[in-house]
Enzyme design. Structure first.
Site, PDB file in Angstrom:
ATOM      1  N   GLY A  20      35.205  78.032  78.845  1.00  0.00           N
ATOM      2  CA  GLY A  20      34.631  77.164  78.141  1.00  0.00           C
ATOM      3  C   GLY A  20      34.273  75.747  78.590  1.00  0.00           C
ATOM      4  O   GLY A  20      33.133  75.253  77.779  1.00  0.00           O
ATOM      5  N   GLY A  21      34.966  75.047  79.353  1.00  0.00           N
ATOM      6  CA  GLY A  21      34.559  73.711  79.692  1.00  0.00           C
ATOM      7  C   GLY A  21      35.630  72.708  80.166  1.00  0.00           C
ATOM      8  O   GLY A  21      36.729  73.062  80.502  1.00  0.00           O
ATOM      9  N   GLU A  76      36.487  73.129  70.607  1.00  0.00           N
ATOM     10  CA  GLU A  76      37.328  74.400  70.899  1.00  0.00           C
ATOM     11  C   GLU A  76      38.425  74.009  69.786  1.00  0.00           C
ATOM     12  O   GLU A  76      38.426  73.033  69.218  1.00  0.00           O
ATOM     13  CB  GLU A  76      37.743  74.730  72.371  1.00  0.00           C
ATOM     14  CG  GLU A  76      36.575  74.937  73.363  1.00  0.00           C
ATOM     15  CD  GLU A  76      37.004  75.540  74.797  1.00  0.00           C
ATOM     16  OE1 GLU A  76      37.870  76.483  74.855  1.00  0.00           O
ATOM     17  OE2 GLU A  76      36.801  74.860  75.767  1.00  0.00           O
ATOM     18  N   HIS A  83      48.117  83.341  79.750  1.00  0.00           N
ATOM     19  CA  HIS A  83      46.903  82.559  79.986  1.00  0.00           C
ATOM     20  C   HIS A  83      47.414  81.595  81.182  1.00  0.00           C
ATOM     21  O   HIS A  83      46.592  81.266  82.119  1.00  0.00           O
ATOM     22  CB  HIS A  83      46.294  82.180  78.990  1.00  0.00           C
ATOM     23  CG  HIS A  83      44.828  81.618  79.218  1.00  0.00           C
ATOM     24  ND1 HIS A  83      43.869  82.114  79.909  1.00  0.00           N
ATOM     25  CD2 HIS A  83      44.591  80.404  78.958  1.00  0.00           C
ATOM     26  CE1 HIS A  83      42.792  81.309  80.078  1.00  0.00           C
ATOM     27  NE2 HIS A  83      43.200  80.160  79.324  1.00  0.00           N
ATOM     28  N   SER A 114      42.727  71.799  80.991  1.00  0.00           N
ATOM     29  CA  SER A 114      43.394  71.927  82.495  1.00  0.00           C
ATOM     30  C   SER A 114      42.677  71.536  83.622  1.00  0.00           C
ATOM     31  O   SER A 114      42.921  70.995  84.520  1.00  0.00           O
ATOM     32  CB  SER A 114      43.763  73.541  82.459  1.00  0.00           C
ATOM     33  OG  SER A 114      43.848  73.930  83.659  1.00  0.00           O
TER      34      SER A 114
END
Ligand SMILES: Cc1cc2nc3c(=O)[nH]c(=O)nc-3n(C[C@H](O)[C@H](O)[C@H](O)COP(=O)(O)OP(=O)(O)OC[C@H]3O[C@@H](n4cnc5c(N)ncnc54)[C@H](O)[C@@H]3O)c2cc1C
Length: 424
Positions: free
Chosen positions: A45-46, A109, A326, A366
């Site tokens: 995602g980024g 997101e 995850h 993260s």
């Protein structure tokens, strides 16, 4: 082997820590697998960034709300305030984020109030980590050893002096260091269904348990709502949250929406589990229909290609998705400089816990958190160098590690279960 600084793990946190240490220090980085086999390479995602001062309160609130307000406010502030400097560093290493003319293009997101995520197609992690890896390989003071697995710490009187590990031939060796940094990533390898690499089994946590190093929130484990459903267990393919951020919707078997797709991950994952239970199904569906085909092709080329290989054309039909393990919010307890409770031992990235994410991580925080606190570890190591005594003796004890892998996995899983019981 002997070195100034030893770093265990070569994802973004380990590499960036190494790159922030001075060139007159000898650094060894070891990794259990090939250098490119880290979760950092998988990030899709980024990475979040503070766009401007007006976004500070909203970024802070989004992070805290997603974390159920169990976050450490000091860590959250440090992360957000350091984000621009980190992005500037990455750009200086050649990292290429999507732009609109001269300006960055931001995506959004789940649980973000506004777009503030920089990205490179749907392979942001690979773009960032490969540039850091290239730079680390170029630097003459950094030695990277692949296929070397840490199995223990060399420590005495709560002072860490390095590690013991084995190479790919099973030969055991010790590496003695003035400072050791644990950057061993998450724990997905302990779960049947996870988006993580299978070799990420929480080894540093097992060693922390063995040597009484303080842990924190180890039962805070994130389940991602959307991974591609397939019948076999193993590493699951992630369908990035930014797909929902750009408009994709979740449907049940009757083709009906059942949840607001942009709620925090834990809330969406629970809604999917409830729907699957209600309908007696193995998965729900994710429809890309609201996203223009052109955007799917440019923003999500790898998701498109992977799904095609699995027999689904996301531009024409919904895909089956299921939640999977995850991310690990808990970990080895560290302070604002990434120091653990053992002297001369640091922990950075997903294996550490500075409390930034609270009970549930906000999407794309993260990579940012890993980089911010890895740099702080490097800075702290530099400032502590002068406190070292020269000519210290190091005792490496005799050892017998037969069956250590299963023993370590069981120790971590049992500790997580115990923590869960305490919280019930
Ligand atoms: C599919 C996927 C998508 C993601 N997408 C995003 C995203 O879009 N944005 C975001 O912010 N985050 C994302 N994340 C999370 C993020 O990628 C990770 O949290 C982050 O990259 C962790 O970096 P790290 O340096 O801590 O660990 P990793 O990158 O996992 O590296 C761990 C390293 O430790 C080594 N290691 C482990 N055990 C040992 C041992 N015993 N001995 C020696 N070496 C060892 C491994 O070989 C590896 O080199 C995603 C994660 C996944 C799995």
């Amino acid at each position: 082997m002997k070195t100034d600084v030893l770093i265990v793990g070569c994802g973004v946190s380990g590499l960036y820590c190494a790159l922030n240490l001075p060139s007159d220090k000898k650094i060894i980085i070891v990794t259990k697998n090939k250098a490119t086999k880290s979760d950092s390479f998988l990030a899709q995602g980024g990475i979040c960034v503070l766009r401007d001062e007006r976004d500070y309160d909203s970024f802070y609130e989004d992070t805290m709300r997603a974390g159920h307000y169990e976050n450490n406010p000091d860590s959250v502030e440090i992360m957000i305030r350091s984000s621009k400097e980190i992005i500037a560093d990455l750009v200086s290493f050649g990292v290429n984020f999507e732009k609109n003319g001269e300006k960055f293009n931001y995506t959004r997101e789940g649980a973000h109030s506004r777009p503030r995520i920089l990205f490179h197609e749907d392979e942001t992690g690979k773009e960032i980590t490969s540039h850091l890896l290239d730079e680390a390989t170029r630097r003459r003071n950094i030695t990277l050893i692949e296929n070397f697995t840490m199995v223990d710490l060399v420590c005495e009187n709560n002072v860490c002096r390095g590690i013991i590990g084995h190479d790919e031939n099973g030969e055991y060796k010790s590496i003695v260091a003035n400072f050791t940094v644990l950057a061993t990533g998450g724990i997905g390898g302990l779960f049947e269904h996870s988006t993580n690499y299978r070799h990420l089994t929480g080894d540093a946590l097992a060693l922390a348990l063995k040597h009484n190093i303080k842990l924190r929130d180890i039962n805070y484990i994130q389940i991602h709502p959307t991974t591609l459903y397939c019948k076999n267990s193993g590493r699951e393919f992630l369908i990035s949250e930014s797909v929902r951020g750009e408009g994709a919707i979740l449907l049940n078997s009757k083709g009906e929406r059942f949840v607001n797709e942009l709620l925090p991950r834990d809330v969406v994952a629970n809604a999917i589990f409830d729907e699957m239970k209600k309908e007696g199904t193995q998965h729900v569906w994710l429809s890309f229909a609201p996203i223009p085909e052109d955007e799917i092709k440019t923003h999500f080329p790898n998701i498109l290609e992977h799904c095609l290989k699995e027999g689904y054309d996301v531009t024409k039909e919904p895909i089956p998705v299921v939640p999977s393990q995850h991310y690990f919010m808990g970990g080895i307890d560290v302070d604002r400089y990434s120091k653990t409770s053992m002297k001369r031992l640091y922990a950075v990235g997903e294996t550490s816990c500075n409390g930034v994410h609270g009970k549930n991580r906000l999407a794309s925080n993260s990579l940012l958190e890993s980089l911010v606190f890895a740099k702080r570890a490097a800075r702290d190591i530099i400032s502590n160098y002068s406190t070292l005594k020269s000519n210290e003796e190091v005792n490496v004890n005799a050892f017998d590690y037969d069956g250590y892998e299963q023993e370590y996995k069981n120790a971590v899983l049992t500790a997580i279960e115990e923590e869960n019981k305490k919280d019930e």
